[in-house]
Scaffold this motif. Structure first.
Motif, PDB file in Angstrom:
ATOM      1  N   ARG A  83     -16.059   5.945  -2.698  1.00  0.00           N
ATOM      2  CA  ARG A  83     -16.975   6.655  -1.791  1.00  0.00           C
ATOM      3  C   ARG A  83     -17.785   5.657  -0.961  1.00  0.00           C
ATOM      4  O   ARG A  83     -18.014   5.870   0.228  1.00  0.00           O
ATOM      5  N   ARG A  84     -18.215   4.562  -1.568  1.00  0.00           N
ATOM      6  CA  ARG A  84     -18.987   3.553  -0.823  1.00  0.00           C
ATOM      7  C   ARG A  84     -18.173   2.965   0.329  1.00  0.00           C
ATOM      8  O   ARG A  84     -18.731   2.615   1.371  1.00  0.00           O
ATOM      9  N   VAL A  85     -16.863   2.848   0.159  1.00  0.00           N
ATOM     10  CA  VAL A  85     -16.005   2.366   1.251  1.00  0.00           C
ATOM     11  C   VAL A  85     -16.036   3.366   2.405  1.00  0.00           C
ATOM     12  O   VAL A  85     -16.184   2.977   3.570  1.00  0.00           O
ATOM     13  N   VAL A  86     -15.923   4.647   2.101  1.00  0.00           N
ATOM     14  CA  VAL A  86     -15.993   5.674   3.151  1.00  0.00           C
ATOM     15  C   VAL A  86     -17.343   5.618   3.848  1.00  0.00           C
ATOM     16  O   VAL A  86     -17.417   5.656   5.085  1.00  0.00           O
ATOM     17  N   GLU A  87     -18.403   5.516   3.075  1.00  0.00           N
ATOM     18  CA  GLU A  87     -19.748   5.481   3.665  1.00  0.00           C
ATOM     19  C   GLU A  87     -19.946   4.255   4.542  1.00  0.00           C
ATOM     20  O   GLU A  87     -20.604   4.335   5.582  1.00  0.00           O
ATOM     21  N   ARG A  88     -19.387   3.128   4.150  1.00  0.00           N
ATOM     22  CA  ARG A  88     -19.576   1.883   4.907  1.00  0.00           C
ATOM     23  C   ARG A  88     -18.693   1.826   6.153  1.00  0.00           C
ATOM     24  O   ARG A  88     -19.127   1.373   7.211  1.00  0.00           O
ATOM     25  N   TYR A  89     -17.431   2.256   6.024  1.00  0.00           N
ATOM     26  CA  TYR A  89     -16.461   2.100   7.107  1.00  0.00           C
ATOM     27  C   TYR A  89     -16.232   3.385   7.907  1.00  0.00           C
ATOM     28  O   TYR A  89     -15.602   3.334   8.970  1.00  0.00           O
ATOM     29  N   GLY A  90     -16.655   4.536   7.387  1.00  0.00           N
ATOM     30  CA  GLY A  90     -16.442   5.793   8.096  1.00  0.00           C
ATOM     31  C   GLY A  90     -14.988   6.217   8.131  1.00  0.00           C
ATOM     32  O   GLY A  90     -14.594   7.023   8.970  1.00  0.00           O
ATOM     33  N   SER A  91     -14.177   5.686   7.228  1.00  0.00           N
ATOM     34  CA  SER A  91     -12.752   5.994   7.147  1.00  0.00           C
ATOM     35  C   SER A  91     -12.365   6.198   5.693  1.00  0.00           C
ATOM     36  O   SER A  91     -13.056   5.739   4.787  1.00  0.00           O
ATOM     37  N   ALA A  92     -11.219   6.845   5.511  1.00  0.00           N
ATOM     38  CA  ALA A  92     -10.705   7.075   4.162  1.00  0.00           C
ATOM     39  C   ALA A  92     -10.525   5.754   3.429  1.00  0.00           C
ATOM     40  O   ALA A  92     -10.109   4.752   4.024  1.00  0.00           O
TER      41      ALA A  92
END
Length: 163
Positions: A83-92
């Motif tokens: 989830r932190r990756v999605v929040e940081r990058y705005g992508s799946a």
């Protein structure tokens, strides 16, 4: 007579993953949407006897969480990292990892982010609202990463088709 084994679906390309994100957009996303989407994912997981945990966050708040039989506390840790990756990058999360692999590297090698905090493994998908952008994430953990990703995409496709 044995049935021929079906070939596994090919690994999606970066372009196909980006097209999923452009297509899977909400007009709005409420607490009720989180409950219904999460419940759909739980129903799908039960039908498949998938040992997963399901999580939906919006604007930093957990709106839905379920842990199915066979899931473990580690699944919650994976959910948070993806989830932190999605929040940081705005992508799946799967797309972020695929972009790094397409460049001949890995997320872990080139992002310089703590792998105990971020995981660019499949299973977390942005909740995107028209005119607002990414406002949250829906995440599944417990299957191989591409299967986690595909389960979330299938649920989003089914849910958005109802709206």
């Amino acid at each position: 007579m044995t049935q021929p084994a079906s070939a596994p679906a090919p690994t999606p390309t970066v372009e196909e993953l980006e097209a999923q994100e452009r297509r899977l957009v909400f007009r709005r996303f409420t607490h009720e949407d989180a409950w219904e989407l999460g419940s759909l994912l739980v129903e799908m997981a039960r039908e498949r006897q998938a040992p997963v945990a399901v999580d939906i966050h919006r604007a930093g708040q957990q709106l839905f969480h379920a842990a199915l039989p066979g899931s473990a506390p580690d699944n919650d840790a994976w959910i948070a990292r993806k989830r932190r990756v999605v929040e940081r990058y705005g992508s799946a999360s799967y797309l972020v990892g695929a972009r790094h692999r397409a460049k001949g590297t890995t997320f872990e090698e080139s992002s310089r982010l703590d792998p105990d905090t971020y995981a660019a493994h499949g299973g977390s998908f942005p909740i995107t609202v028209e005119g607002a952008g990414v406002i949250g994430a829906v995440t599944v953990s417990g299957l191989p990463q591409l299967e986690d990703h595909r389960m979330v995409v299938e649920a989003l496709e089914r849910y958005l088709a109802r709206l």
